[in-house]
Design a protein around this motif. Sequence first.
Motif, PDB file in Angstrom:
ATOM      1  N   VAL A 346      32.298  87.518 -19.343  1.00  0.00           N
ATOM      2  CA  VAL A 346      32.909  88.562 -20.163  1.00  0.00           C
ATOM      3  C   VAL A 346      33.893  87.885 -21.104  1.00  0.00           C
ATOM      4  N   GLN A 347      34.166  88.537 -22.224  1.00  0.00           N
ATOM      5  CA  GLN A 347      34.992  87.921 -23.257  1.00  0.00           C
ATOM      6  C   GLN A 347      36.331  88.623 -23.389  1.00  0.00           C
ATOM      7  N   ILE A 348      37.400  87.805 -23.418  1.00  0.00           N
ATOM      8  CA  ILE A 348      38.752  88.269 -23.725  1.00  0.00           C
ATOM      9  C   ILE A 348      39.274  87.380 -24.836  1.00  0.00           C
ATOM     10  N   GLY A 349      39.528  87.966 -25.997  1.00  0.00           N
ATOM     11  CA  GLY A 349      39.932  87.163 -27.139  1.00  0.00           C
ATOM     12  C   GLY A 349      38.786  86.263 -27.578  1.00  0.00           C
ATOM     13  N   SER A 384      38.945  85.811 -10.802  1.00  0.00           N
ATOM     14  CA  SER A 384      40.282  85.570 -11.334  1.00  0.00           C
ATOM     15  C   SER A 384      40.291  84.197 -11.998  1.00  0.00           C
ATOM     16  N   HIS A 385      40.764  84.131 -13.236  1.00  0.00           N
ATOM     17  CA  HIS A 385      40.770  82.885 -14.003  1.00  0.00           C
ATOM     18  C   HIS A 385      42.107  82.716 -14.707  1.00  0.00           C
ATOM     19  N   PRO A 386      42.560  81.467 -14.914  1.00  0.00           N
ATOM     20  CA  PRO A 386      43.715  81.244 -15.783  1.00  0.00           C
ATOM     21  C   PRO A 386      43.353  81.640 -17.217  1.00  0.00           C
ATOM     22  N   ARG A 387      44.294  82.245 -17.936  1.00  0.00           N
ATOM     23  CA  ARG A 387      44.028  82.693 -19.303  1.00  0.00           C
ATOM     24  C   ARG A 387      43.981  81.482 -20.243  1.00  0.00           C
ATOM     25  N   SER A 388      43.009  81.494 -21.149  1.00  0.00           N
ATOM     26  CA  SER A 388      42.882  80.434 -22.144  1.00  0.00           C
ATOM     27  C   SER A 388      42.843  81.062 -23.527  1.00  0.00           C
ATOM     28  N   PHE A 389      43.469  80.402 -24.503  1.00  0.00           N
ATOM     29  CA  PHE A 389      43.457  80.868 -25.880  1.00  0.00           C
ATOM     30  C   PHE A 389      42.660  79.917 -26.785  1.00  0.00           C
ATOM     31  N   LYS A 390      41.900  79.007 -26.163  1.00  0.00           N
ATOM     32  CA  LYS A 390      41.075  78.066 -26.903  1.00  0.00           C
ATOM     33  C   LYS A 390      39.809  78.757 -27.387  1.00  0.00           C
ATOM     34  N   ARG A 391      39.509  78.642 -28.645  1.00  0.00           N
ATOM     35  CA  ARG A 391      38.356  79.306 -29.238  1.00  0.00           C
ATOM     36  C   ARG A 391      37.059  78.771 -28.633  1.00  0.00           C
ATOM     37  N   GLY A 392      36.201  79.670 -28.171  1.00  0.00           N
ATOM     38  CA  GLY A 392      34.909  79.293 -27.603  1.00  0.00           C
ATOM     39  C   GLY A 392      34.976  78.728 -26.197  1.00  0.00           C
ATOM     40  N   TYR A 393      36.121  78.807 -25.561  1.00  0.00           N
ATOM     41  CA  TYR A 393      36.288  78.250 -24.212  1.00  0.00           C
ATOM     42  C   TYR A 393      35.555  79.111 -23.184  1.00  0.00           C
ATOM     43  N   TYR A 394      34.905  78.441 -22.222  1.00  0.00           N
ATOM     44  CA  TYR A 394      34.213  79.116 -21.127  1.00  0.00           C
ATOM     45  C   TYR A 394      34.868  78.715 -19.807  1.00  0.00           C
ATOM     46  N   ALA A 395      35.362  79.698 -19.088  1.00  0.00           N
ATOM     47  CA  ALA A 395      35.901  79.468 -17.744  1.00  0.00           C
ATOM     48  C   ALA A 395      34.832  79.919 -16.761  1.00  0.00           C
ATOM     49  N   THR A 396      34.175  78.951 -16.135  1.00  0.00           N
ATOM     50  CA  THR A 396      33.038  79.256 -15.269  1.00  0.00           C
ATOM     51  C   THR A 396      33.291  78.726 -13.873  1.00  0.00           C
ATOM     52  N   SER A 397      33.160  79.612 -12.897  1.00  0.00           N
ATOM     53  CA  SER A 397      33.285  79.222 -11.494  1.00  0.00           C
ATOM     54  C   SER A 397      31.893  78.931 -10.944  1.00  0.00           C
ATOM     55  N   ALA A 398      31.743  77.776 -10.248  1.00  0.00           N
ATOM     56  CA  ALA A 398      30.440  77.409  -9.679  1.00  0.00           C
ATOM     57  C   ALA A 398      29.950  78.463  -8.690  1.00  0.00           C
ATOM     58  N   MET A 471      22.122  69.653 -41.383  1.00  0.00           N
ATOM     59  CA  MET A 471      23.449  69.449 -41.974  1.00  0.00           C
ATOM     60  C   MET A 471      24.539  69.400 -40.900  1.00  0.00           C
ATOM     61  N   VAL A 472      24.508  70.330 -39.950  1.00  0.00           N
ATOM     62  CA  VAL A 472      25.555  70.327 -38.925  1.00  0.00           C
ATOM     63  C   VAL A 472      25.395  69.149 -37.980  1.00  0.00           C
ATOM     64  N   LEU A 473      24.154  68.694 -37.762  1.00  0.00           N
ATOM     65  CA  LEU A 473      23.946  67.512 -36.910  1.00  0.00           C
ATOM     66  C   LEU A 473      24.549  66.278 -37.570  1.00  0.00           C
ATOM     67  N   GLU A 474      24.403  66.161 -38.896  1.00  0.00           N
ATOM     68  CA  GLU A 474      24.984  65.014 -39.604  1.00  0.00           C
ATOM     69  C   GLU A 474      26.510  65.094 -39.658  1.00  0.00           C
ATOM     70  N   SER A 475      27.049  66.329 -39.727  1.00  0.00           N
ATOM     71  CA  SER A 475      28.512  66.474 -39.804  1.00  0.00           C
ATOM     72  C   SER A 475      29.170  66.352 -38.437  1.00  0.00           C
ATOM     73  N   GLY A 476      28.392  66.547 -37.369  1.00  0.00           N
ATOM     74  CA  GLY A 476      28.941  66.429 -36.016  1.00  0.00           C
ATOM     75  C   GLY A 476      29.608  67.696 -35.497  1.00  0.00           C
ATOM     76  N   THR A 477      29.552  68.782 -36.249  1.00  0.00           N
ATOM     77  CA  THR A 477      30.136  70.068 -35.805  1.00  0.00           C
ATOM     78  C   THR A 477      29.003  71.062 -35.554  1.00  0.00           C
ATOM     79  N   VAL A 478      28.344  70.912 -34.430  1.00  0.00           N
ATOM     80  CA  VAL A 478      27.177  71.735 -34.119  1.00  0.00           C
ATOM     81  C   VAL A 478      27.649  72.998 -33.390  1.00  0.00           C
ATOM     82  N   ARG A 479      27.787  74.075 -34.157  1.00  0.00           N
ATOM     83  CA  ARG A 479      28.202  75.363 -33.597  1.00  0.00           C
ATOM     84  C   ARG A 479      27.429  76.472 -34.296  1.00  0.00           C
ATOM     85  N   TYR A 480      27.236  77.567 -33.587  1.00  0.00           N
ATOM     86  CA  TYR A 480      26.509  78.695 -34.166  1.00  0.00           C
ATOM     87  C   TYR A 480      27.187  79.198 -35.433  1.00  0.00           C
TER      88      TYR A 480
END
Length: 522
Positions: A346-349, A384-398, A471-480
């Motif tokens: 689920v997404q928060i922020g 329950s997860h610690p809150r993160s404000f990092k863009r695109g961050y995934y907090a995943t429990s095994a 183009m994104v592969l050459e620039s190194g920023t591969v994101r949707y």
Amino acid sequence: MRRRKKGRLTMKYLREVIRLYNLGGLSNRQIAKACNVSPTTAGGCINKYIDSGIPYETFAELPDEKLESIFYPKEPDQPVYSRPMPDMEYLCKELKRKGVTLQLLWEEYIRENPGGYSRSQFSYHYQQWSKKINPTMRFNHKAGEKVFVDFSGYKPEIVNPITGEVTSVDLFVATLGASSYTYAVCVPDQTKEFWIEAHVKMFDFFGGVPECIVPDNLKSGVTSPCFYDPDINPGYADMAAHYGIAVVPARPGKPKDKGKVENGVLNVQRRILAVLRNRTFNSIQELNSAVAEELVNLNDRPMQHMKSSRRQLFKELDQPALKPLPFERFEQYSWKKAKVNFNYHVQIGDAHYSVPWRLMGETVDIKYNSRIVQILHKNKCIASHPRSFKRGYYATSAAHMPPNHQFVASGWTPERMNKWASKTAGVYTAKAIDAIIDSRQFPEQAYKSCMGVIKLSKYYPPERLEKACRMVLESGTVRYNSIKSILEKGLDKIHYLEGEPRKNLVHENIRGNEYYRIKGDD
């Protein structure tokens, strides 16, 4: 001492006069002296008794009502001048309409009935009628039982010392039921965050917790106002549960339910805001310091018709009856509902948080603040997860993952994602999918972004998608988001990749090398 009632003997002394008369041997004057009445009055009563012919034994058993009808019969009603009585139900209904006053209704009444009641009599009859129809109940509040809370309609102001901008702030007021002990604090606005923060400060001020809160039906406290079953805001209910206090909102349109705080707000306006009216405040902290000083004076001031002050009554009544404060101060949370995505997050922020994979597609409640994110399903905490404000961050429990790290519901794997991308667009799209998956701690975290990249082939030709991925592969920023931005802005049409021939651009504002060579020759 006079022995008369409305100019007549009371039944007690009338019985005594007749008793002494039946004893015999006493004159009327002696009977009158014994009963402390005039001889004429005593003689008149004896004559009426003789005329009635009632034996004394029967007389002694008669009730007071019967004796009064014999000795003091009612006089026939005198004819009175008849005036038309106004329709009270109509008056009551009309007075509820905006702008309608009793004066206006009397003017309409007297125009239709020129010989009707005067203004004063008209008002008197309506007031007598309204008292019978809508009596006011006097509440006797128990010590430590209720605290009444509300915002003041009159708002204090703060002035920016640099720009001179004037900003209105809200004044929160709370009053305990038994002692009328009052608390007041200014907050920036009436949003849920500051509404709950004011309550926390109120409990700290009282040094304890009453049994219940009686708020108004503002949105910060009551989500859905209802006469019988109001819906309490989740954050407000969470605060009440922490302090072990019940929330009993006043009924909509019934200000008498919270008359205690209405009077408290009036006192704060008169004894605090009015005193500070000529002072200028540059911050809400400065304003609250001044309010706190005047609040001491208000609570120490003796109340009208009472010898004690609010503080004295508080120490005698409410303070001993309040429940102790919890060990930990209340920490405020925000709430939202969300549907679990196919990647069981689920997404928060801008961050994503995992839940047990079996809840995919289910709606959950999310309770969060700047420190922690708690996810609840059917009122049970499932993650329950610690809150993160990092863009695109995934907090995943095994523990939340399905067996073998694969998406059991539809069978997705990194290999299948790669093959699908190759088939849909081409090799560079497949490489971009692999890069996105490799950038995440777990492959499942990347599936949503991968599907977004592949779905772009529905809106753009495969050739353009391939070029954007290269183009994104050459620039190194591969994101949707990077791939989508290139396609939306058409950057893939003007960008030349390594090895592709470059064409000279022709435009009237581009001078070219010939211009500079000619200018140099000159």
